[in-house]
Design a protein around this motif. Structure first.
Motif, PDB file in Angstrom:
ATOM      1  N   UNK A  85      -2.490  33.211  28.919  1.00 48.14           N
ATOM      2  CA  UNK A  85      -1.586  32.431  28.055  1.00 48.14           C
ATOM      3  C   UNK A  85      -0.176  32.675  28.542  1.00 48.14           C
ATOM      4  N   UNK A  86       0.473  31.638  28.944  1.00 44.90           N
ATOM      5  CA  UNK A  86       1.859  31.762  29.397  1.00 44.90           C
ATOM      6  C   UNK A  86       2.796  31.579  28.211  1.00 44.90           C
ATOM      7  N   UNK A  87       2.637  32.405  27.235  1.00 47.51           N
ATOM      8  CA  UNK A  87       3.489  32.503  26.057  1.00 47.51           C
ATOM      9  C   UNK A  87       4.008  31.162  25.559  1.00 47.51           C
ATOM     10  N   UNK A  88       3.170  30.457  24.843  1.00 48.38           N
ATOM     11  CA  UNK A  88       3.556  29.168  24.304  1.00 48.38           C
ATOM     12  C   UNK A  88       4.232  29.288  22.949  1.00 48.38           C
ATOM     13  N   UNK A  89       4.184  30.460  22.349  1.00 53.01           N
ATOM     14  CA  UNK A  89       4.854  30.676  21.068  1.00 53.01           C
ATOM     15  C   UNK A  89       5.381  32.099  21.030  1.00 53.01           C
ATOM     16  N   UNK A  90       6.556  32.252  20.448  1.00 47.64           N
ATOM     17  CA  UNK A  90       7.136  33.583  20.299  1.00 47.64           C
ATOM     18  C   UNK A  90       8.137  33.557  19.158  1.00 47.64           C
ATOM     19  N   UNK A  91       8.466  34.724  18.666  1.00 50.88           N
ATOM     20  CA  UNK A  91       9.467  34.819  17.613  1.00 50.88           C
ATOM     21  C   UNK A  91      10.852  34.601  18.215  1.00 50.88           C
ATOM     22  N   UNK A  92      11.828  34.352  17.356  1.00 52.40           N
ATOM     23  CA  UNK A  92      13.207  34.186  17.833  1.00 52.40           C
ATOM     24  C   UNK A  92      13.670  35.458  18.525  1.00 52.40           C
ATOM     25  N   UNK A  93      13.379  36.603  17.934  1.00 53.81           N
ATOM     26  CA  UNK A  93      13.803  37.866  18.552  1.00 53.81           C
ATOM     27  C   UNK A  93      13.155  38.070  19.915  1.00 53.81           C
ATOM     28  N   UNK A  94      11.891  37.705  20.058  1.00 52.26           N
ATOM     29  CA  UNK A  94      11.182  37.861  21.333  1.00 52.26           C
ATOM     30  C   UNK A  94      11.744  36.907  22.384  1.00 52.26           C
ATOM     31  N   UNK A  95      12.357  35.807  21.946  1.00 50.76           N
ATOM     32  CA  UNK A  95      12.863  34.811  22.889  1.00 50.76           C
ATOM     33  C   UNK A  95      14.187  35.205  23.530  1.00 50.76           C
ATOM     34  N   UNK A  96      14.842  36.248  23.021  1.00 48.63           N
ATOM     35  CA  UNK A  96      16.132  36.636  23.574  1.00 48.63           C
ATOM     36  C   UNK A  96      16.005  36.939  25.056  1.00 48.63           C
TER      37      UNK A  96
END
Length: 157
Positions: A85-96
């Motif tokens: 899974x190439x990270x299709x969803x993440x939290x806002x904090x994880x997206x930093x």
């Protein structure tokens, strides 16, 4: 098959020049430290186990923070894995620290932390790659949200 990996016990040369009690930092002490953001001293892996990258390694190859992989090779100095899974969803904090071409922001609740909305909005490379879904308390789409700003931030400006 199972393999145990351990961290390096080599001190950085720069640390030896500091006015710090070097005898406090024994390998045993350092290896027992367990805290968020710092990998454990020992990591035990098995073939077929799922792992998640915690750092950006090679974004163009899909090896970025949050990518899920399945371990398919364990050797003395190599861990082989396949991206599942190439990270299709993440939290806002994880997206930093991410730079993405397409971002969809799903706001089920108000963004509640200072700067969090900015962090989400600033991940996308251009405006056309950004979509937002904001829902009210009844689950109906709406077009506005609140950007939480602590006014104290502006006191010394």
């Amino acid at each position: 098959m199972e393999k145990e990996y351990i961290s390096s016990d080599t001190k950085c040369q720069v640390d030896e020049n500091e006015d710090v009690q070097q005898e406090w930092f024994t390998p045993e002490f350092l290896n027992d430290i367990k805290c968020s953001g710092l990998p454990n001293h020992k990591l035990t892996l098995k073939l077929g186990v799922a792992v998640m990258l915690l750092r950006n390694i090679d974004q163009t190859s899909g090896l970025c923070n949050g990518t899920m992989l399945i371990v398919n090779e364990i050797d003395n100095n190599v861990i082989g894995a396949t991206i599942v899974i190439a990270c299709f969803a993440m939290t806002i904090n994880k997206s930093q620290c991410q730079s993405l071409s397409h971002v969809g922001l799903y706001l089920l609740k108000l963004v509640f932390t200072h700067g969090q909305l900015y962090a989400a909005l600033s991940r996308v490379k251009n405006r056309s790659g950004f979509k937002v879904l904001i829902l009210d308390e009844d689950g109906n789409p709406k077009s506005l949200t609140t950007n939480v700003v602590f006014k104290e931030v502006f006191n010394n400006i």
